[in-house]
Design a protein around this motif. Sequence first.
Motif, mmCIF file in Angstrom:
data_model
loop_
_atom_site.group_PDB
_atom_site.id
_atom_site.type_symbol
_atom_site.label_atom_id
_atom_site.label_comp_id
_atom_site.label_asym_id
_atom_site.label_seq_id
_atom_site.Cartn_x
_atom_site.Cartn_y
_atom_site.Cartn_z
ATOM 1 N N HIS A 286 -12.287 22.991 3.949
ATOM 2 C CA HIS A 286 -12.808 22.858 5.436
ATOM 3 C C HIS A 286 -11.021 22.476 5.079
ATOM 4 O O HIS A 286 -9.846 21.276 4.713
ATOM 5 N N GLN A 287 -10.396 22.977 5.472
ATOM 6 C CA GLN A 287 -9.148 23.145 6.381
ATOM 7 C C GLN A 287 -8.897 22.463 8.428
ATOM 8 O O GLN A 287 -9.208 24.149 8.527
ATOM 9 N N ALA A 288 -8.295 21.825 8.858
ATOM 10 C CA ALA A 288 -8.682 22.445 10.275
ATOM 11 C C ALA A 288 -6.987 22.225 10.920
ATOM 12 O O ALA A 288 -6.136 23.196 10.288
ATOM 13 N N LYS A 289 -7.785 23.436 11.682
ATOM 14 C CA LYS A 289 -6.530 24.175 12.357
ATOM 15 C C LYS A 289 -5.763 25.242 11.267
ATOM 16 O O LYS A 289 -4.301 25.206 11.213
ATOM 17 N N GLY A 290 -6.708 26.107 10.638
ATOM 18 C CA GLY A 290 -5.529 27.135 9.698
ATOM 19 C C GLY A 290 -5.755 28.599 10.064
ATOM 20 O O GLY A 290 -5.357 28.760 9.623
ATOM 21 N N THR A 291 -5.973 28.396 11.607
ATOM 22 C CA THR A 291 -6.277 30.213 12.215
ATOM 23 C C THR A 291 -5.484 29.657 13.112
ATOM 24 O O THR A 291 -6.077 29.053 13.790
ATOM 25 N N ARG A 292 -5.078 30.961 14.005
ATOM 26 C CA ARG A 292 -5.078 30.942 15.189
ATOM 27 C C ARG A 292 -5.610 32.260 15.669
ATOM 28 O O ARG A 292 -5.040 33.504 15.227
ATOM 29 N N SER A 293 -5.790 32.404 16.812
ATOM 30 C CA SER A 293 -5.981 33.233 17.737
ATOM 31 C C SER A 293 -5.040 33.391 19.377
ATOM 32 O O SER A 293 -5.456 32.561 19.680
ATOM 33 N N VAL A 294 -5.848 35.068 19.887
ATOM 34 C CA VAL A 294 -4.874 34.805 21.375
ATOM 35 C C VAL A 294 -5.845 35.722 21.709
ATOM 36 O O VAL A 294 -5.961 36.954 21.235
ATOM 37 N N ASN A 295 -6.067 35.742 23.104
ATOM 38 C CA ASN A 295 -7.206 36.681 23.511
ATOM 39 C C ASN A 295 -6.374 37.150 25.081
ATOM 40 O O ASN A 295 -4.886 37.187 25.284
ATOM 41 N N GLY A 296 -6.494 37.842 25.770
ATOM 42 C CA GLY A 296 -5.867 38.524 27.037
ATOM 43 C C GLY A 296 -5.276 38.429 27.925
ATOM 44 O O GLY A 296 -4.398 38.864 28.179
ATOM 45 N N ASN A 297 -5.886 36.727 28.161
ATOM 46 C CA ASN A 297 -5.028 36.411 28.843
ATOM 47 C C ASN A 297 -3.527 35.597 29.087
ATOM 48 O O ASN A 297 -2.577 34.172 28.740
ATOM 49 N N GLY A 298 -3.272 35.187 27.228
ATOM 50 C CA GLY A 298 -2.382 35.623 26.131
ATOM 51 C C GLY A 298 -2.181 33.387 25.659
ATOM 52 O O GLY A 298 -1.372 33.058 25.192
ATOM 53 N N SER A 299 -3.939 33.562 26.449
ATOM 54 C CA SER A 299 -3.713 31.801 25.828
ATOM 55 C C SER A 299 -4.186 31.506 24.045
ATOM 56 O O SER A 299 -4.879 32.380 23.714
ATOM 57 N N ILE A 300 -3.658 30.801 23.111
ATOM 58 C CA ILE A 300 -3.331 31.026 22.290
ATOM 59 C C ILE A 300 -4.667 29.309 21.984
ATOM 60 O O ILE A 300 -4.624 28.487 22.325
ATOM 61 N N ALA A 301 -5.722 29.630 21.011
ATOM 62 C CA ALA A 301 -6.560 28.950 20.153
ATOM 63 C C ALA A 301 -5.971 28.980 18.266
ATOM 64 O O ALA A 301 -5.963 29.700 18.104
ATOM 65 N N GLN A 302 -6.697 27.081 17.910
ATOM 66 C CA GLN A 302 -6.309 27.045 17.277
ATOM 67 C C GLN A 302 -8.188 26.798 16.023
ATOM 68 O O GLN A 302 -8.747 26.086 16.853
#
Length: 471
Positions: A286-302
């Motif tokens: 387990h590692q918290a906030k190990g990856t990121r993604s972005v959707n069409g409106n440009g918002s970043i999520a971890q």
Amino acid sequence: MSFKKLLPVLGLLLVQQIAQGQGSEAYGSGLKLNLNPEGSKYIRFIVWNQIWARSINNNPGTLVNGEARNNTWDVGARRLRILTYAQITPRYLVLAHFGINNQTFATGGAAGATGTGAYGAGKKPGIFFHDVWNEYALVPSVNPTTKKANKYNVYIGGGLHYWWGISRMSSASTLNFLAIDAPVINWPLVELSDQFVRQFGFYAKGKLGKLNYSVSVNKPFATNVNPTVDAIKDRVAVDNNGDARAAVQGYFDYQFLDQESNVLPFRVGTYVGTKKVFNLGAGFYHQAKGTRSVNGNGSIAQHDINLFGIDAFADLPIGDKKKNMALTAYSVFYKYNFGPNYIRTVGIMNPASGFDPAVAASQRSINGFGNNRFFVGTGDIWYTQAGLLLPKTSQTTKVRIQPFAAYTYKKFDYLDQTGNYFDIGANFFLDGHHAKITPQYSTRPMYYLRNGQRVRDGSLGEFMLQLQVYL
């Protein structure tokens, strides 16, 4: 008998146990340098190499060193390694492990190599440390007061280490695989947030009766892949952990029959008929906030990385003891979550340099070029292997034959169809694992982007021949 006099005996028994686990009666204590007359203080060295010759059916549209090639043959080094560890007292151990991996005629050379001259793209790879750790026995295997073996023991250590979680194969020894190599799905973070399957951190390991365990807390290496919008899946997580949060991992297995050594983390793939083992295990990472993604409106999520595994391992002598036949089997189920639609491709010792621009993108496999395959992702993986050690032809022969087969099932959120992977081969033991020849043929499914879906269409293969020697 005093504890001081008992130490050499215990040390000799331990070394013999490790040696016999490789299927050779002649190996003895190996390359061991005693630092005192009793042999209770010592340095041990292990040196090995694995040379591969291969014939590869390349993925469609592959370029190899600038030339379009459907097939490639090569000879290269899968692993060239040296490991040494020292035991000065029964409470302290220090280990160092270094070498190179994956050198081909066209890839795997020094960083920044141009492909010509003294620093060609496949020349002069950099040697690096795989493991460097120190260890202290809180509760040693042998009680210093009673001189008896402890049913419970605890060791702690720290450094760049291989006390890994998830599954038995996640800490596999590279010296005694059943198949020619690990399926690599057992090392899902390799060369991203780890250094060739190692991270810096602290670990605890030991035994509670027949329950073997290892747990660790590590600082993953930084990753910084920039996420992009995926036209089909929208969010697709990528490796970007910023100031990496702590990773917590562990593996626990109950050893029903013969007890395996836990002096080192390297788990045996096949004992070549020298032990009777049946284990059930489970592990996690387990590692918290190990990856990121972005959707069409440009918002970043971890996204957190949560990886789980459950497995079974059996290595059982069968039939007449004089014939020394044995069945080896291993099966593991992985539940991987790296965030939405995470996917990764890998080609082991990939000699290819890119795609041929003359081949239309629609004709190229989304696997990538060379021998790339879809490796790991968010989803499920089931891997199973089995091998049969054939009977001795005579009581004096050293040569043994062990045919094997393996199957991998992969179901990833990123892909619209599941994948089936097959391996078949045999070990020809000249002197146990210390000298063996292994041919293997492996298949990988091809995926293409068609009608807005990532679908499977056919498969390609790769023949490998390995010569392994270790001392």
